[in-house]
Design a protein around this motif. Sequence first.
Motif, short mmCIF file in Angstrom:
data_model
loop_
_atom_site.label_atom_id
_atom_site.label_comp_id
_atom_site.label_asym_id
_atom_site.label_seq_id
_atom_site.Cartn_x
_atom_site.Cartn_y
_atom_site.Cartn_z
N ILE A 86 0.80 -0.86 0.05
CA ILE A 86 -0.21 -0.06 0.62
C ILE A 86 0.96 1.21 0.44
O ILE A 86 0.63 2.02 -0.59
N ALA A 87 1.54 1.69 0.75
CA ALA A 87 3.25 2.19 0.40
C ALA A 87 3.76 2.99 -0.11
O ALA A 87 4.18 3.68 -0.51
N GLY A 88 4.23 1.75 -1.29
CA GLY A 88 5.45 1.49 -1.94
C GLY A 88 4.39 1.46 -3.27
O GLY A 88 5.06 2.65 -4.04
N ILE A 94 -0.24 8.23 -4.50
CA ILE A 94 -1.36 9.14 -3.95
C ILE A 94 -0.01 10.37 -3.68
O ILE A 94 -0.49 11.78 -3.54
N CYS A 95 0.78 10.15 -3.26
CA CYS A 95 2.22 11.26 -3.36
C CYS A 95 2.62 12.13 -4.13
O CYS A 95 2.52 13.55 -4.37
N ALA A 96 2.64 11.70 -5.39
CA ALA A 96 2.39 12.35 -6.61
C ALA A 96 1.29 12.76 -7.26
O ALA A 96 1.97 13.58 -8.13
N ALA A 195 0.03 12.03 1.81
CA ALA A 195 -0.81 13.01 2.04
C ALA A 195 0.25 14.34 2.06
O ALA A 195 0.66 14.80 1.36
N TYR A 196 0.40 14.25 3.37
CA TYR A 196 1.91 15.44 3.87
C TYR A 196 2.60 15.20 2.94
O TYR A 196 3.45 16.55 2.82
N ARG A 197 3.50 14.50 2.67
CA ARG A 197 4.77 14.33 1.60
C ARG A 197 4.61 15.38 0.54
O ARG A 197 5.00 16.04 -0.13
N GLY A 198 3.35 14.98 -0.32
CA GLY A 198 2.80 15.02 -1.12
C GLY A 198 2.08 16.77 -1.55
O GLY A 198 2.14 17.81 -2.52
N LEU A 199 1.45 17.05 -0.28
CA LEU A 199 0.92 18.42 0.19
C LEU A 199 2.39 18.90 0.45
O LEU A 199 2.30 20.58 0.34
N VAL A 212 7.72 11.52 -3.36
CA VAL A 212 7.53 10.70 -3.30
C VAL A 212 8.69 8.85 -2.50
O VAL A 212 8.09 8.80 -1.78
N ASN A 213 9.70 9.55 -2.38
CA ASN A 213 11.21 8.88 -2.22
C ASN A 213 10.91 9.25 -0.47
O ASN A 213 11.17 7.67 0.46
N GLN A 214 10.85 9.98 -0.31
CA GLN A 214 10.66 10.65 1.82
C GLN A 214 9.22 9.68 1.97
O GLN A 214 9.44 9.40 3.09
N ALA A 215 8.41 9.74 1.35
CA ALA A 215 6.24 9.42 2.31
C ALA A 215 7.43 7.49 2.25
O ALA A 215 7.17 7.47 3.43
N VAL A 216 7.91 6.88 1.35
CA VAL A 216 7.79 5.54 1.19
C VAL A 216 9.00 5.03 2.21
O VAL A 216 8.10 4.30 3.13
#
Length: 243
Positions: A86-88, A94-96, A195-199, A212-216
């Motif tokens: 789900i995260a990967g 979602i982040c992108a 969502a946090y890293r995407g925003l 995206v890399n940081q979110a994963v």
Amino acid sequence: MFALGVDVVRNTFRRPFQLREFIQQCWFVVSVTVLPTALVSIPFGAVIALQIGSLTRQIGAQSFTGAASVLAIIQQASPIVTALLIAGAGGSAICADLGSRKIREEIDAMEVLGVSPIHRLVVPRVLAAMLVSVLLNGMVSVVGVMGGYFFNVILQDGTPGAYLASFSALAQLPDLWISEIKALIFGFIAGIVAAYRGLNPAGGPKGVGDAVNQAVVITFLLLFFVNFVLTTIYLQVVPAKGS
């Protein structure tokens, strides 16, 4: 990130609920995660069954192979595999998506128009990640147990009756509940971090890629830590069957 999580929980009960966006995000997350999750769960269950089967044979406890391997798959492997996929796959997408909207200033335009990005965009994605995590966790549990059963009985000459009997003797319903609770919490964490890293990208397309890399990575670290905490609490609160 914690403040965003609180905002998501508060906006979840706000009307109107974005049902169409929620359904679209559920379908999107399923489309990018269901096949990799199924393919990963088969060797995961097989490796656990083979390793535990070899260990139990060394100590003369072959009759407990089924219980040990199935409980390991349901309690630990299944929610972890689900959360990682789900995260990967889903979380990175979602982040992108949110990051590209941010650098195109769509998020700022929504705020100027009085539309809450949290309510309109983030809440449906987080809820979709949570729902799909719970459903995929059930699928991974079934596929992993079937794979473990096959490899233990076929490759290690295990006894089918002993495999099933030991599982029914030691397993209990709370083992399944803690697995689903883990999947639900892991889905929430994956959605919030994505969502946090995407925003909050650094700026420009490169900033979105870095986000995206940081979110994963952040999601993986949080998942393993939260899994340790939940497992510790569960083992302290729920007594083992037969104890």
